[in-house]
Design an enzyme around this catalytic site. Structure first.
Site, PDB file in Angstrom:
ATOM      1  N   HIS A   1       1.725   4.574  -2.822  1.00  0.00           N
ATOM      2  CA  HIS A   1       1.869   6.027  -2.646  1.00  0.00           C
ATOM      3  C   HIS A   1       3.246   6.460  -3.125  1.00  0.00           C
ATOM      4  O   HIS A   1       3.397   7.485  -3.785  1.00  0.00           O
ATOM      5  CB  HIS A   1       1.724   6.404  -1.171  1.00  0.00           C
ATOM      6  CG  HIS A   1       0.325   6.321  -0.652  1.00  0.00           C
ATOM      7  ND1 HIS A   1      -0.730   6.953  -1.263  1.00  0.00           N
ATOM      8  CD2 HIS A   1      -0.200   5.689   0.433  1.00  0.00           C
ATOM      9  CE1 HIS A   1      -1.842   6.715  -0.578  1.00  0.00           C
ATOM     10  NE2 HIS A   1      -1.550   5.950   0.456  1.00  0.00           N
TER      11      HIS A   1
ATOM     12  N   HIS B   1       3.460   6.623  -6.854  1.00  0.00           N
ATOM     13  CA  HIS B   1       2.729   7.784  -7.349  1.00  0.00           C
ATOM     14  C   HIS B   1       3.662   9.010  -7.319  1.00  0.00           C
ATOM     15  O   HIS B   1       3.697   9.815  -8.248  1.00  0.00           O
ATOM     16  CB  HIS B   1       1.520   8.008  -6.439  1.00  0.00           C
ATOM     17  CG  HIS B   1       0.364   8.704  -7.081  1.00  0.00           C
ATOM     18  ND1 HIS B   1      -0.802   8.957  -6.411  1.00  0.00           N
ATOM     19  CD2 HIS B   1       0.186   9.207  -8.324  1.00  0.00           C
ATOM     20  CE1 HIS B   1      -1.646   9.589  -7.212  1.00  0.00           C
ATOM     21  NE2 HIS B   1      -1.075   9.753  -8.376  1.00  0.00           N
TER      22      HIS B   1
ATOM     23  N   HIS C   1       0.836  -1.204   0.000  1.00  0.00           N
ATOM     24  CA  HIS C   1       0.000   0.000   0.000  1.00  0.00           C
ATOM     25  C   HIS C   1       0.873   1.257   0.000  1.00  0.00           C
ATOM     26  O   HIS C   1       0.728   2.129  -0.858  1.00  0.00           O
ATOM     27  CB  HIS C   1      -0.913  -0.033   1.238  1.00  0.00           C
ATOM     28  CG  HIS C   1      -1.774   1.178   1.389  1.00  0.00           C
ATOM     29  ND1 HIS C   1      -3.114   1.179   1.067  1.00  0.00           N
ATOM     30  CD2 HIS C   1      -1.489   2.437   1.809  1.00  0.00           C
ATOM     31  CE1 HIS C   1      -3.607   2.393   1.285  1.00  0.00           C
ATOM     32  NE2 HIS C   1      -2.640   3.171   1.740  1.00  0.00           N
ATOM     33  N   GLU C   2       1.785   1.334   0.967  1.00  0.00           N
ATOM     34  CA  GLU C   2       2.638   2.526   1.054  1.00  0.00           C
ATOM     35  C   GLU C   2       3.521   2.651  -0.188  1.00  0.00           C
ATOM     36  O   GLU C   2       3.839   3.752  -0.628  1.00  0.00           O
ATOM     37  CB  GLU C   2       3.471   2.513   2.332  1.00  0.00           C
ATOM     38  CG  GLU C   2       2.647   2.571   3.619  1.00  0.00           C
ATOM     39  CD  GLU C   2       1.614   3.690   3.643  1.00  0.00           C
ATOM     40  OE1 GLU C   2       1.853   4.763   3.056  1.00  0.00           O
ATOM     41  OE2 GLU C   2       0.539   3.478   4.243  1.00  0.00           O
TER      42      GLU C   2
HETATM   43 ZN   LIG Z   1      -2.749   5.211   1.988  1.00  0.00          ZN
END
Ligand SMILES: [Zn+2]
Length: 696
Positions: free
Chosen positions: A487, A490, A483-484
């Site tokens: 980010h 991105h 998940h991290e």
């Molecule tokens: Zn998040």
């Protein structure tokens, strides 16, 4: 400790990476004061000339100045989060009001506002790139939201509110961390450890030893707390930890750490701020810059999801109660039994435990697996690299093109520490920008981005044959890491050249979780798992049979979990819209109303959930917690495109995701990026399917 001269101040070294090898708490005040003064002078110069502003004479130099401040202050904020020792906390708190005041001043500087309006009205505007036009539009919007159009007489009050809110948010998290650290449960009777996995016992023993005590010390930090709740046969131990966890920073503890008065004050100030800006409530303010159109639209979305999840949640809770009674002899299932009963039912139904799975997810193998996914999906290369670090446990990596050109770099700080903020998060150290002036020092004049990835996983414990055993992660922790990383990607894979809309900048809050939640899917891909697992003792990869059970268990209790998320999201939205902080009804009353509407389980009356709801009181999620579910709809739908292509690594789809979603960052509205990738509007179908909530 020596004091650096300003010319040697490591916080003012912008040549490359943060100087974690040199920076000291005593550097903060001189560096930040210097940058604030420099920026004030810059703003004065840029707004005092009476000339028509252009992008290069106005926006560009302003970005340069503000970037320095945010990079330097970002280092201080980062150290405050990962190394919250008194000296750093003090240094951070000393300058926080100053920095907040400066940003509030900027937001209310009518001359700056006028310059942006002049750019928007200029003939040059039409020739600016879409990204730059969007930056100007964002500036105008943010000026309005920061009070730039307020009558002069009201501005000091507005500024005071901003400063007080920033200080309250910092105090809220400090109280929570202090209250978390203040608790320790020392167990001296080994019989009370029944059911607990070996690594958890070992960690508890080491924690007691660090305090100079014999026995086993359990704390409210996740790696200690969660296994107790899931595995400890001792109901007493579970109840003790549950109660301590649920009442952190509440009125039952030291008054200095009680978040209750802070919550009311925060809500009052947000309401006052919203009304000053001409909105009915803070939820309306929050939605201005979001992908969602309006409060009724979001409320309807959440209530629709609750209705669809409810039958599944009711079935979940009925199953748990029946199992607790029949198999475990628990006539009433209490709140501190829930995780324990769930784990036992999970084992009975699917015959595996998370602890068994955890033995396969060894740190280095998990990282190799993650890197492999990133390389295959986006055609980049990942390599170990070196940099000054803030802690010996931190690792550092670089992303390159196949030809070896640097794309970006990131820090990875995986383990929980006493001085580290809880949870997992990605933060930016350096952002991508393109500037002719950079050309001498960098490739093509591109300043490459740098990210921090922070988690709170268990550190390696114990030894085998004199060798430290590697850290092992639960599957949930692996999902958190992916998940991290989403980010991080991105931020790192952006191709936008203007800082203000590069990477996650300028991306709507409720769309910003798209890449992170998208990446989680790869923790469920069989083609990936053998490459990211190696049993801690045998080196064996995850067996297919075990994976099949994990898959079957994936949506275990998903109805209940969906309702829990909807409960938090609704509570947050109503708290910031219909709730009157000065009225009779308490925050807990509202929470209870929300629970009556959507929850299938209600915690004990002494539970003080709001007092630890940092997302909305100390983070940026106020009236925006719904974003998690909102973005899940988007991410599930995006992953659906790979499923339709028949390959989780489909080359064309992967590159389209890179080009249309990741690379464009905030340079266009999220809905446009979604449509460009998917060729249609988002639908909730993929999420319901992914969560196993499809009625038959
Ligand atoms: Zn998040």
């Amino acid at each position: 400790m020596t004091t650096h001269a300003l010319s040697d101040n490591p916080l003012l070294d912008f040549s490359d990476l943060p100087r974690f090898d040199l920076v000291q708490p005593t550097d903060v005040e001189p560096a930040i004061s210097h940058l604030l003064a420099e920026n004030r002078a810059l703003v004065e110069r840029l707004t005092g000339d009476g000339l028509a502003p252009t992008w290069s004479s106005f926006a560009e130099p302003l970005t340069d100045g503000l970037e320095k401040l945010s990079r330097a202050w970002g280092i201080v904020g980062h150290l405050h989060a990962v190394n919250d020792i008194p000296a750093w906390r003090e240094a951070y708190n000393q300058m926080l009001p100053e920095v907040s005041r400066f940003h509030a001043e900027l937001g209310q500087n009518l001359k700056l506002f006028a310059k942006y309006k002049a750019i928007a009205a200029s003939r040059e505007f039409a020739d600016l790139s879409a990204a730059r036009q969007r930056i100007v539009a964002h500036e105008l919007r943010d000026f309005r939201l920061a009070g730039a159009e307020l009558p002069e007489a009201l501005k000091p009050r507005f500024q005071a509110i901003s400063e007080e809110l920033a200080a309250l948010a910092a105090k809220f998290s400090e109280n929570l961390l202090d209250a978390t650290n203040a608790f320790g449960e020392l167990v001296t009777d080994e019989a009370e450890l029944a059911g607990l996995p070996a690594d958890c016992r070992q960690a508890a023993r080491e924690a007691a030893e660090r305090d100079g005590q014999s026995g086993w010390k359990f704390t409210l930090h996740m790696p200690s707390y969660l296994p107790v709740m899931q595995y400890a046969d001792s109901r007493r131990l579970r109840a003790a930890l549950y109660r301590a966890f649920a009442t952190r920073a509440a009125e039952f503890g030291p008054p200095a750490l009680d978040n209750t008065p802070l919550i009311r004050r925060i809500l009052e100030l947000r309401q006052e701020e919203a009304q000053m800006l001409g909105y009915a409530n803070f939820a309306e303010v929050s939605l201005v810059a979001k992908m969602a159109d309006s409060l009724p639209q979001v409320l309807a979305f959440l209530r629709d999801l609750a209705a669809k999840a409810r039958p599944f949640a009711e079935q979940d809770i009925a199953d748990l109660r029946a199992f607790a009674r029949e198999a475990l002899g628990l006539e009433s299932m209490e709140a501190w039994d829930l995780a324990y009963v769930s784990e036992k039912l999970l084992q009975q139904r699917y015959a595996f435990s998370e602890q068994e799975v955890k033995q396969y997810f060894t740190e280095d193998q998990v990282l190799a697996g993650l890197f492999n996914v990133v390389e295959m999906l986006f055609g980049v290369r990942l390599k170990a690299d070196s940099a000054p670090l803030w802690h010996a446990d931190v690792r550092f990596f670089r992303l390159e093109t196949p030809a070896g050109e640097l794309i970006g770099r990131f820090y990875l700080d995986l383990y929980a520490r006493e001085s580290k903020r809880g949870g997992a998060w990605m933060d930016e150290a350096v952002c991508r920008r393109a500037r002719a002036e950079f050309a001498a020092a960098t490739r093509d004049g591109i300043q490459t981005p740098v990210a921090y990835l922070n988690c709170n996983f268990s550190r390696p414990v114990g030894e085998t044959d004199g060798k430290r055993r590697p850290a092992t992660f639960t599957h949930d922790e692996v999902i958190t890491l992916f998940h991290e990383s989403g980010h991080g990607l991105h931020h790192l894979l952006t191709r936008v050249d203007d800082l203000a809309v590069a990477g996650i900048h300028g991306v709507e809050w409720d769309a910003v979780e798209l890449p992170s939640q998208f990446m989680e899917n790869y923790c469920w891909e069989w083609s990936v798992l053998p490459k990211m697992t190696a049993h801690v003792d045998t080196g064996a990869t995850l067996p297919r049979a075990l994976f099949d059970k994990m898959l079957a268990a994936r949506n275990f209790l998903s109805g209940m979990q969906t309702l829990r998320q909807v409960e938090f999201a609704l509570f947050d939205l109503l708290l910031h819209s219909t709730f009157d902080p000065a009225g009779e009804r308490s925050v807990l009353d509202l929470l209870n109303e929300v629970r009556r509407e959507v929850a299938v389980i209600v915690p004990p009356a002494w539970h003080r959930f709001p007092n630890s709801f940092s997302h909305i009181f100390a983070g940026g999620y106020a009236a925006g917690y719904y974003s998690y579910k909102w973005a899940e709809v988007l991410s599930a739908d995006c992953y659906g495109a790979f499923q339709e292509a028949g390959d989780a690594f489909d080359r064309t789809t992967g590159l389209r995701f890179l080009n249309e979603i990741l690379a464009v960052g905030g340079s266009r509205p999220a809905i446009d990026s979604f449509r460009a990738f998917r060729g249609r509007e988002p639908t909730v179908d993929a999420l319901l399917r992914q969560s196993g909530m499809v009625p038959d």
